[in-house]
Write a protein that holds these residues in place. Sequence first.
Motif, PDB file in Angstrom:
ATOM      1  N   ARG A 157     -98.068  33.506  42.870  1.00 13.39           N
ATOM      2  CA  ARG A 157     -96.823  33.414  43.629  1.00 13.39           C
ATOM      3  C   ARG A 157     -97.250  32.466  44.860  1.00 13.39           C
ATOM      4  NH1 ARG A 157     -92.542  36.651  42.879  1.00 13.39           N
ATOM      5  NH2 ARG A 157     -91.100  36.759  44.965  1.00 13.39           N
ATOM      6  N   SER A 170     -91.854  31.630  45.072  1.00 20.32           N
ATOM      7  CA  SER A 170     -91.436  31.429  43.731  1.00 20.32           C
ATOM      8  C   SER A 170     -92.717  31.876  42.769  1.00 20.32           C
ATOM      9  CB  SER A 170     -91.006  30.239  43.206  1.00 20.32           C
ATOM     10  OG  SER A 170     -90.829  30.271  41.786  1.00 20.32           O
ATOM     11  N   PHE A 194     -93.113  25.944  38.659  1.00 21.62           N
ATOM     12  CA  PHE A 194     -92.136  27.237  38.784  1.00 21.62           C
ATOM     13  C   PHE A 194     -91.676  27.844  37.861  1.00 21.62           C
ATOM     14  CE2 PHE A 194     -91.370  24.331  42.898  1.00 21.62           C
ATOM     15  CZ  PHE A 194     -92.456  25.053  43.646  1.00 21.62           C
ATOM     16  N   ILE A 197     -87.260  31.185  38.222  1.00 20.78           N
ATOM     17  CA  ILE A 197     -86.858  30.736  39.319  1.00 20.78           C
ATOM     18  C   ILE A 197     -85.360  30.841  39.264  1.00 20.78           C
ATOM     19  CG2 ILE A 197     -87.034  28.571  38.544  1.00 20.78           C
ATOM     20  CD1 ILE A 197     -87.215  27.546  41.501  1.00 20.78           C
ATOM     21  N   GLN A 201     -82.244  29.191  44.153  1.00 20.48           N
ATOM     22  CA  GLN A 201     -83.528  28.939  44.861  1.00 20.48           C
ATOM     23  C   GLN A 201     -83.926  27.632  44.426  1.00 20.48           C
ATOM     24  OE1 GLN A 201     -86.050  32.240  43.119  1.00 20.48           O
ATOM     25  NE2 GLN A 201     -87.207  32.053  45.069  1.00 20.48           N
ATOM     26  N   ARG A 202     -83.670  27.278  43.241  1.00 16.78           N
ATOM     27  CA  ARG A 202     -83.978  25.854  42.899  1.00 16.78           C
ATOM     28  C   ARG A 202     -82.815  24.898  43.457  1.00 16.78           C
ATOM     29  NH1 ARG A 202     -87.079  24.573  38.362  1.00 16.78           N
ATOM     30  NH2 ARG A 202     -86.371  26.055  37.087  1.00 16.78           N
TER      31      ARG A 202
END
Length: 222
Positions: A157, A170, A194, A197, A201-202
């Motif tokens: 993480r 993430s 990642f 996700i 967030q992205r």
Amino acid sequence: MQGGKELDSRDLRINQLVEIETDMPAYKGVYPSRVEEVVEEGVCLAVPIKHGALIPLRIGDVVRVYFMQDQEVYCLKTDIIARRQNRVPVVVLAHSQDVEKVQRRNWVRIEIGLPVTFYFSDGQFEKVEEGRTLNLSGGGVLFVTRADWLRIGSRIRIRLELPEREPFISPAIVRRIVPPEEKESRGYRVACEFVDIKEGQRDALVKFIFEVQRERLKKGLY
């Protein structure tokens, strides 16, 4: 799919961050852009920039536009039908229904040094380590660390400290590890992808990357 409806170019929204991929010789690659306008004839995207100059995308060129929708990444294939000088220089892309969901492997990547903390736990072994990023994209990160216990395939993480923003956190999977050279003191280079996700967030991460590039362009660093 969006509520049972097939996606097409009209689903793009103004100010949405996207990426344009071109196969033009000398400019082949993926570049950040933004939706400036959606009109009857097509979608207007900001002309991408390379090394401080506008990329000379031509009328008739076929391009691929990557965008996010409902936590998935899609690729829109279309052609350029016009170039215009609006508030910013734009290319007009013909409306198209040639959209497919893709697994991205070619996110725009920037070189940047940010503090990174990563956590690992398998129920028996737990570790928290720190490092520093070398480059970053919407799909993953390359960082350097002195941690010698990571293995390819490890699930960790990651917490990235983004300047003047909320930290980016993430899950990630270690995809590549490069040991330090004999005289290298910086540590192991670790490439992570990642996973799991969320779209928001992205989107926030891609927006940060886009803004970093924009600021560097203003300073003539590209």
